[in-house]
Each structure stands twice: as C-alpha cells, then as structure tokens.
Write an enzyme that holds these catalytic residues in place. Structure first.
Site, mmCIF file in Angstrom:
data_model
loop_
_atom_site.group_PDB
_atom_site.id
_atom_site.type_symbol
_atom_site.label_atom_id
_atom_site.label_comp_id
_atom_site.label_asym_id
_atom_site.label_seq_id
_atom_site.Cartn_x
_atom_site.Cartn_y
_atom_site.Cartn_z
ATOM 1 C CB SER A 159 -0.879 0.023 1.252
ATOM 2 O OG SER A 159 -0.139 0.485 2.371
ATOM 3 C CG ASP A 160 1.831 5.766 -1.159
ATOM 4 O OD1 ASP A 160 2.815 5.692 -0.392
ATOM 5 O OD2 ASP A 160 1.741 6.633 -2.040
ATOM 6 C CD1 TRP A 161 2.095 7.350 5.751
ATOM 7 C CD2 TRP A 161 4.234 6.670 5.584
ATOM 8 N NE1 TRP A 161 2.688 7.565 6.960
ATOM 9 C CE2 TRP A 161 4.005 7.162 6.898
ATOM 10 C CE3 TRP A 161 5.499 6.188 5.267
ATOM 11 C CZ2 TRP A 161 5.004 7.193 7.862
ATOM 12 C CZ3 TRP A 161 6.494 6.216 6.226
ATOM 13 C CH2 TRP A 161 6.234 6.707 7.509
#
Ligand code: BGC
Length: 750
Positions: free
Chosen positions: A287-289
């Site tokens: 996932s992104d942050w």
C-alpha cells in the site's frame, strides 16, 4: 532462527537443512513455510513499519520505535522502510532472524529514486535525455549503492504519467507520454533489478502508484483523480504494464487517489483483475503510506477493520504504516469475513520476493561485506552521474547563437542558485548528503571560465530542510543593485534562477509556477542592464517562462541535476558538451492553459477559425504550449528529409534521412508520431510511437528507420480491449512533437 526453522522443515521433509537451503523449488519451500506459520505470523509478513528516521506521512499514534522492534522479535513484522545504513539494517534484521520464532528475514525498503549516495538528476530530468541505456545505468548504480548499505528494495520507479506541472511529483516521473514513459519504466526496473535478483547488488523495484495518482485535480497532491477508461488504458497504465511484462518488476505500490469513486487501495479491478490476473504479476503489492487507513477519510471504509477487509480483498498485499492488518486481519480471518486463502496468497507473494532476493539463503547478504561501501560515490559512479546530467539538459532557446560562451568573454554569473550546493540534489535524495552538489560557481572555476559572481536574490529563506515547506523570499531585494552593476560591466550574463530543490516533490504542489519569489524581478532588472543574458533554469517541473521566452535570447533548462550539476551546466554553457536533451513534458504559456499536452483528443470544434469565436480556444492565448513535448535545440542544426514508408507482412517501416547541417557534432532525438484519423474510439491528434537518439558529425547524414506493428498501431477501447483497426494512418517524423515531415499509409490486417 532461520536455521532452526530450516532444521524443523528438514525434519518435516525428511531431508537435511543444507539440502533444503540449496533447493530451488521456491513454491515448495513457501508451501512448507506457510504450513508452519501461525495466523499472526502470516499477518506479520503483511505488515510494514517505518523506522521514522525519515518519513513522508504522519505517524499514527502508538507507533513508538521500541514497540515496533518488539513486534519484529515476535515475528509480527515483514518489512521495514526508512532503516538507513548497513549497521542499522543489520541490527533490525538480527531481531527478525535471531529472535523471532521462525526467523523469517525482513525486506528493507527505501525511496531510492534518483541515486542513493551518488545523486543523479531527478527522474524528469533524466527522462529529457531520452537515453534509455543511460537511464538504466543510473538506476543500476543507485541499486549497487543502496544494496551496499543493506537495502534490498526501492520504492521506485514512479511511473505516473502527469499532464500537470503544478503537481510537485512530476519531478519523480517520466513526464506526460505513455510511450516514452513505458520505455523508461522498463529501463529503470531493469537497472534496479539487474539480471539476477539474488545477486548482492540488485534490489527489487516498485512500480507506483497504481493508478492515476498523477492526475490529481488541480495538480494538488493527494487530491481526487477523475478520468475516463480510455485515458486509463491508453495513457496511465502502459508504463505499469510494460514494467510487468518486459522487466518482471517484483513489487507494485497502490495510490492515495480514488478511481471511479474507489480508493486505489481498495480497488480489486486494478490490483487483482488487471495487475495480477490479466498481466500475470506474481510479485506483491504494497500500500502507499497509510493509504489503507485513509480509505476511512475517503468515506469508503467505516473504520479500520472495514478498511483492512476492503484492502486485502482488493489485493493490497502489504500494509505500509496503516496498522489495519496488524490490528484486524487475524480477527477478520477468524470470524470468516476474510478467507485464509486470500491471506495465504498475499503472504506467498511476499515470501516469494524475499526468496528471490536470496534472503532465505543469507539474510545478511546485503550487510555482511564492509568493503561493499567502498563503491559509494566512486569516481566511476560520479562519471556516469555527470554523463546523465549533461544529457538531461535542454536548450530551450538560443537566439543568434548567444551560446556557447566564447573564450575571453567577461561573464557575470548571477543568482543564488548558481552557488547553491544543495538545490541540485533535488527531492528524494536518499542517502545523498546535504550541500554536496557541485555548484555552477564551482563548475565555472573548474573549467577556468572568467567570471564575477553576485547572488542577486536568495531563493528561499528560513529553514528549508526536510520536511519543512520552503519559505520563499518575496521581500529581500538587497542584492539587486550589485547584480545589476555586475551585469552592466559584463559581456554576457548567466543568470541561474528557479526552484529550490525542495519546492518540488511529494506534497510540494504549487499554484503559481513562475519563477518563485523576487526572481522574476531580478531577471527583468538584470536583462534591462544587459540584454546579452542567458537564463539557466533549475526546477523540478516545467515553469512558466513566457516573459523570458519573449525577451531573453538564450534559455537553458537545467532541472535539478544531482551531484554533478555545476560541471554539467558549465560544459553546456561553454560548448564543451553540445546539448541534446528533449522535453518529456510540455511547458505551458500560463497556468490557465494547464493541462496542456501534445497528445490531446481532437474536439468537434478544433479550429483555428480566423476572427471567429465559437471554436475550442482561449481568447487571450494560443492553444499551443510555449515549448512543445520533444522540443530541444542544439548548437548545430538538423534536417529531416526523404520520408519513405514501406509495408510488408505485419509491419510498416518508416525511414527518413537525418543530416547534421551545422559545423559541430551533435546529438538529435529523432521522433516518430502516429495519427489514426478515424477509429471506433476518438484517438489523439498524434502519439509518439518511436524515437532514436543519433550522434552525427558536422555534415554527416544517416538513415533513421522506425518499425510500426500492431503494438504501435492499436489502442485500448473503453473496456480495456486492445484493438487494431484497418484504415488510413498518418506519420510525422522530426525533432519534436511539432514535427511536420509527414506521410500516410493504409493498414489492412487481412
Ligand atoms: C509516497 C510513496 C513513498 C512512501 C514511502 C509515500 O508518501 O507516496 O511514493 O514510497 O511514502 O516513503
């Protein structure tokens, strides 16, 4: 311990640990390991923590370092990001390998985007080189240096296509074009991953951000993206697909934005149907942050448990800093809401990449050889960084051959950025040390240029260090008088203006993309004092240069070029290097024109209609950009002639004669654009479908040929089906997207 684990497995498998370690049956080993793992340990493999030595997002509550390290010991963490340095990586790896029950090694990720210790030009600048081999070499060196410091995974390349220079992250991509973007994506992935992922100096790459993140409305980072499926399939996805199919990229990252109302992290169409199923991607998605948790803020998930369920079901395998899998995934499986098979598939993907990296054979393989660090910033690496930097520079304008500088001229070098040793490092400088780039002042000194330096006006004031926003000077004009006086006394002025290195990048969107602060005023004052002015622009994005274009005779686009910036810029200004860079992104005339890009769709009212109002245009500006995609001048001239088209079998060959008409050697990027005038889906006015970089001696000419096949002639319909349609096509070949040497052919696949 891993040895205990292997010994355990050996007992299960009835073979010796050594024999088991040597096995190449990755899937068999993963099966055996999965069978050993508890549900909590599986969830651990899908959890990634940041060390907080560096970070790009807010840290959720309860994320104390020690607590995280304790969880590593408990086998509840599969990866760390932002652990920087060989000793640091080793210390954390030991927690996982020595202390956790199964001893599964961690994978260490970091944003190694344009160099690790030796900083290369920002990716947008490198893309202006159109030099695929050099771009691959740049990524290769970044990987070698990152691996020498214990890292085995980079969150790069960012392959987001963007048409909006207000978006700060255009600096991190390859610009506006899917064809060029795909070629560069493949090169970067190959550079990072090398031929053998298990070698000590190769690291896993990440294509990001799947998908549409570069289409943030208004260019405002993290904003909503909204576009149709024709744009999705033909413009946004090609670099992702190419990186999977042509370079076997091992990881992908999803994105913060929504797509058709669905946050990308919860989008099963993108992650499962396309990436994993249709394209056969067998690595894992991170996932992104905190993008999993942010689905709550989007109003798509009711809470963290819901977010965890949506994300894992949609195919987001590893959670970066959301804590949603850590806190809820086991419960979801136990309650029957999430099938264990889904979790197993995600864990299998993570273990597969770790295995491919050789971490199961030797978890310390990236940290066991102190000599590895000797190559950091080696002369060889710096030499390539210089080569890439020179090739990234674009000569935008050169009226009456003002450039190159002639020996013996008195030069006034003006502008704070000319002495700046930090800005050229750009954003995402990984382990690059603050203030270590070669400045233009130093470049001039090294080349023996005779010059006087005046700062003129500071670009930023206050604390500009990461991650504070840059505070722009809008009041201090105290250096103007000295700058103007120096300009008056000089034969020529070189004015280095533009953006601070941290004015572009993540979270650094700008609404006004002119020269920041009082620099425009300085430019006008200096130019009034001495019109023989060369403007050198440092920036992480296309800036609005309309006044400069109308008034200043020579303009050099020098981006943020990394450690060798000053040497590279000097070599272009003195003519030691003849510039050959070409723009990977259109330069707008004004912010109001954005998005302006070359491969736009024809409207029903294309015009132009003289003295008419009702056609698609602005009343106060032309539709064209200031500098077109693909534009870039040289100190020599090039002529294109004799376009010929031959058809045979399943391909069309287009050839032209390219001649160097000037009196110095030079490099030209010959570009081929295709137009499909009538199709079942409206097609762009032209699309790049081939390019070749050619070096020619004065007076030399060569035949450049391009081949068009189904891959170039076809397109995706709104449902994602690839189609090649019979009919007429037009081609244009030349030195920019405005190329006018054309021809046509009729394609029939029967
Ligand atoms: C960025 C990613 C990056 C990650 C880790 C995020 O905020 O969008 O591109 O890889 O942080 O630093």
């Amino acid at each position: 311990m891993i040895k205990q684990f292997l010994a355990g497995l050996a007992v299960l498998a009835g073979t010796s640990p050594v024999a088991l370690m040597a096995q190449d049956d990755i899937e068999g080993q993963i099966d055996a390991l999965l069978a050993e793992m508890t549900l909590e340990e599986k969830v651990g493999q899908l959890t990634q923590y940041s060390s907080f030595w560096d970070a790009t997002g807010p840290a959720p509550q309860g994320g104390e370092q020690e607590e995280k390290f304790e969880q590593v010991r408990e086998g509840r963490v599969g990866s760390m990001l932002n652990v920087v340095g060989r000793d640091e990586v080793r210390a954390v790896q030991e927690l996982a390998v020595e202390d956790s029950r199964l001893g599964i090694p961690l994978i260490f990720g970091y944003d190694v985007v344009h160099g690790h210790k030796t900083i290369f030009p920002i990716p947008l600048a490198e893309s202006a080189s159109w030099d695929i081999d050099l771009i691959e070499q740049s990524a290769r060196i970044a990987a070698v240096e990152a691996a020498a410091q214990g890292l085995n995974w980079t969150f790069a390349p960012m392959v987001d296509i963007s048409r909006d220079p207000r978006w700060g992250r255009v600096m991190e991509g390859a610009g506006e074009d899917p064809y060029l973007g795909a070629r560069i994506a493949v090169a970067r992935v190959k550079g990072f991953q090398g031929d053998d992922l298990s070698a000590d100096d190769t690291i896993a790459a990440t294509i990001k951000h799947l998908a549409g993140y570069g289409f943030a409305e208004g260019g405002r980072d993290y904003n909503t993206a909204d576009f149709g499926t024709v744009t999705l399939h033909n413009v946004i996805l090609p670099p992702f697909k190419a990186a999977v199919e042509e370079a076997d990229v091992r990881t992908a990252m999803n994105s913060f934005n929504i797509l058709n109302g669905v946050p990308a992290t919860g989008d099963a169409y993108l992650q499962r149907d396309l990436l994993k199923e249709a394209w056969g991607f067998d690595g894992f998605i991170v996932s992104d942050w905190a993008s999993g948790r942010e689905m709550i803020d989007h109003g798509f998930a009711a809470g963290p448990r819901d977010a965890a369920e949506l994300a894992i079901e949609a195919g987001s395998d590893m959670d970066m800093e959301s804590y949603i899998y850590r806190d809820h995934l086991a419960g979801l499986v136990e309650s029957g809401a999430v099938d264990m098979a889904i979790v197993d598939d995600a864990v299998r993907r993570v273990l597969r990449v770790k295995h491919e990296l050789g971490l199961f054979k030797d978890p310390y393989r990236y940290v066991d050889d102190p000599d590895q660090e000797d190559i950091l910033m080696s002369p060889d690496h710096r030499a390539v960084a210089l080569d890439v930097a020179k090739n990234s520079i674009v000569l935008l304008k050169n009226k009456a051959s003002l450039l190159p500088l002639k020996g013996g001229e008195k030069v006034a070098l003006i502008g704070a950025l000319a002495a700046d040793k930090d800005t050229p490092l750009g954003n995402w400088r990984a382990a690059g040390e603050t203030g270590t780039a070669v400045s233009v002042v130093e470049g001039f000194e090294a080349a023996g240029v005779s010059f006087t330096y005046r700062e003129g006006a500071a670009v930023e004031v206050g604390e500009a260090g990461f991650p504070q926003p840059v505070v722009v000077n809008t009041t201090d004009r105290s250096g103007f008088d000295a700058a103007v006086a120096a300009a008056r006394k000089a034969d020529k002025v070189v004015l280095v203006l533009g953006e601070d290195g941290l004015q572009s990048g993540e979270g650094r969107s700008r609404s006004d993309i002119g020269l920041p602060g009082v620099q425009q005023e300085l430019l006008e004052a200096v130019h009034a004092a001495n019109p023989e002015t060369v403007l050198v622009v440092m920036s992480g994005r296309p800036l609005i240069l309309d006044w400069a274009d109308a008034n200043v005779p020579a303009i050099v686009q020098a981006w943020h070029l990394g450690h060798e910036s000053g040497h590279a810029i000097t070599s272009v200004l003195t003519g030691d290097h003849n510039p050959g860079g070409k723009l990977p992104m259109s330069f707008p005339r004004s912010v109001g024109q954005i998005p302006v890009y070359y491969n736009y769709m024809m409207t029903g009212r294309p015009g132009p209609l003289e003295n008419e109002v009702f056609w698609s245009h602005y009343n106060d500006l032309p539709n064209t950009p200031l500098y077109a995609f693909g534009h870039g001048l040289s100190y020599t001239g090039f002529n294109y002639s004799g376009l010929e088209i031959t058809q045979g079998g399943r391909s069309v060959t287009v050839s032209v004669t390219l001649e160097n008409t000037g009196d110095v050697a030079g490099t030209e990027v010959a570009q081929l654009y295709l137009r499909d005038p009538v199709a079942s889906v409206v097609r762009p006015v032209r699309e790049l479908k081939g390019f070749e970089k050619v070096m020619l001696e004065p007076g030399e000419s060569t035949l450049v040929t391009f081949e068009l096949t189904d891959a170039e002639l076809g397109f995706y319909d709104p449902y994602g089906n690839f189609k090649v349609e019979n009919g007429d096509f037009e081609v244009y070949v030349g030195g920019s997207s405005a190329a006018d040497l054309g021809g046509s052919f009729t394609w029939s696949s029967n």
